[in-house]
Design an enzyme around this catalytic site. Structure first.
Site, short mmCIF file in Angstrom:
data_model
loop_
_atom_site.label_atom_id
_atom_site.label_comp_id
_atom_site.label_asym_id
_atom_site.label_seq_id
_atom_site.Cartn_x
_atom_site.Cartn_y
_atom_site.Cartn_z
N GLY A 22 -15.71 -13.94 -23.82
CA GLY A 22 -14.81 -12.95 -24.41
C GLY A 22 -14.76 -13.06 -25.92
N ILE A 49 -21.45 -14.26 -17.13
CA ILE A 49 -20.79 -13.27 -17.97
C ILE A 49 -20.81 -13.72 -19.43
CG2 ILE A 49 -19.33 -12.49 -16.08
CD1 ILE A 49 -17.02 -14.10 -17.31
N ASP A 64 -19.13 -23.60 -26.82
CA ASP A 64 -18.47 -23.32 -25.54
C ASP A 64 -19.50 -23.52 -24.43
OD1 ASP A 64 -17.30 -22.31 -23.25
OD2 ASP A 64 -16.26 -20.71 -24.30
N HIS A 113 -21.05 -19.14 -18.19
CA HIS A 113 -21.80 -18.24 -19.06
C HIS A 113 -23.31 -18.51 -19.04
CE1 HIS A 113 -17.91 -17.01 -20.50
NE2 HIS A 113 -17.62 -18.26 -20.81
#
Length: 295
Positions: free
Chosen positions: A215, A212, A192, A197
């Site tokens: 998830g 961040i 990803d 991120h």
């Protein structure tokens, strides 16, 4: 409209290769924080291919199998979908495990969009993806919900409510899981590559003061914790798991898990409900409506 509902829901499924080996599995588990302490036999089962009981694979690895960063996100290759990734939010994830994942495979994924829901200010793409083993039989099926801000209001069905509220009594277990400042940089190696991120400038444009955590990383950490504490460390017992991504989590913070065990028997399996919050931000919600079902 960037999402053509009729076109995307009637499009033929997207088939893609998903090839992995035990190195990919080890790297994924390390990105979830496995291997601490490094001499714990249970932790070594996630990261050491020479373990006497063999390497086990968390079912959440199936979501990133093949280095895609998220099995099922091939939806963006479907006709009828032309959206800005900065408007996209991963809203929820559900995994049904048909059989334990192998540590290496030359597999395939088949992905489709069975529905697009209208939430007013956002559209929700429902993706369903099946991971097929080398024998062509399903290993797991996942459904995820992708919120696309600014694409709602087209007069479509709002969709069903899939909430799974936490019980109103004290949890059976509360535990805290620390994360690393570089946790997101590690997890990106699963495939990803969203700069949200990793890149501070991208994070600021999205409204955050720093990058961040994914998830799916917090979800994987939560499923691992339930496996370790409730299932005797046996990932092969997991038959399914689900969550709603309720809020952001920053690398370096501490996850607080509240777990309710043996809440309900579902088709001969035991369901463990859980919530996950950020300790340093007054228990700000991170994962809600979450559950792990096991044999």
């Amino acid at each position: 409209m960037p999402i053509d509902v009729e076109k995307v829901t009637s499009a033929p499924p997207v088939r893609a290769a998903a090839v992995w080996d035990d190195r990919d599995v080890r790297l994924y588990h390390l990105a979830l924080g496995a291997g601490v302490p490094e001499t714990d036999p249970g932790e070594l089962r996630y990261v050491f291919e020479g373990h006497e009981r063999g390497m086990q694979v968390l079912p959440t690895f199936g979501v990133v199998a093949g280095g895609t960063g998220g099995v099922g996100f091939q939806v963006f290759d479907l006709p009828g979908v032309d959206i800005d990734l900065t408007a996209v939010l991963h809203g929820g994830q559900e995994i049904t495990v048909h059989r334990p994942l192998p540590a290496a495979a030359r597999a395939a994924t088949v992905t489709r969009v069975p529905a697009v829901y209208d939430k007013g200010k956002a559209a929700v793409l429902v993706q369903e993806s099946t991971l097929l083993g080398e024998d062509g039989e399903p290993l797991l099926t996942q459904r995820n919900q992708i919120f696309v801000h600014g694409e709602g209001g087209f007069g479509g069905d709002r969709g069903p409510s899939e909430r799974l509220p936490a019980p109103d009594w004290e949890p059976d277990l509360v535990l805290e899981v620390a994360t690393l400042r570089q946790q997101a940089l590690l997890y990106r190696l699963a495939g990803d590559w969203n700069p949200l991120h990793a890149d501070p400038a991208t994070a600021r444009r999205a409204g955050y003061d720093r990058p961040i955590l994914h998830g799916l990383c917090t979800f994987g950490m939560a499923v691992k914790a339930v496996t370790e504490r409730m299932l005797d460390g046996d990932a092969a017992r997991v038959t399914g798991c689900r969550t709603r991504f309720a809020g952001v989590f920053f690398p370096g913070e501490t996850l607080r898990l509240r777990i309710w065990t043996d809440v309900e028997e579902v088709h001969g399996s035991t369901r463990h409900l859980l919530t996950v919050t950020a300790v340093e931000r007054d228990d700000a919600p991170v994962l809600t409506d979450a559950a792990v079902t096991a044999r």
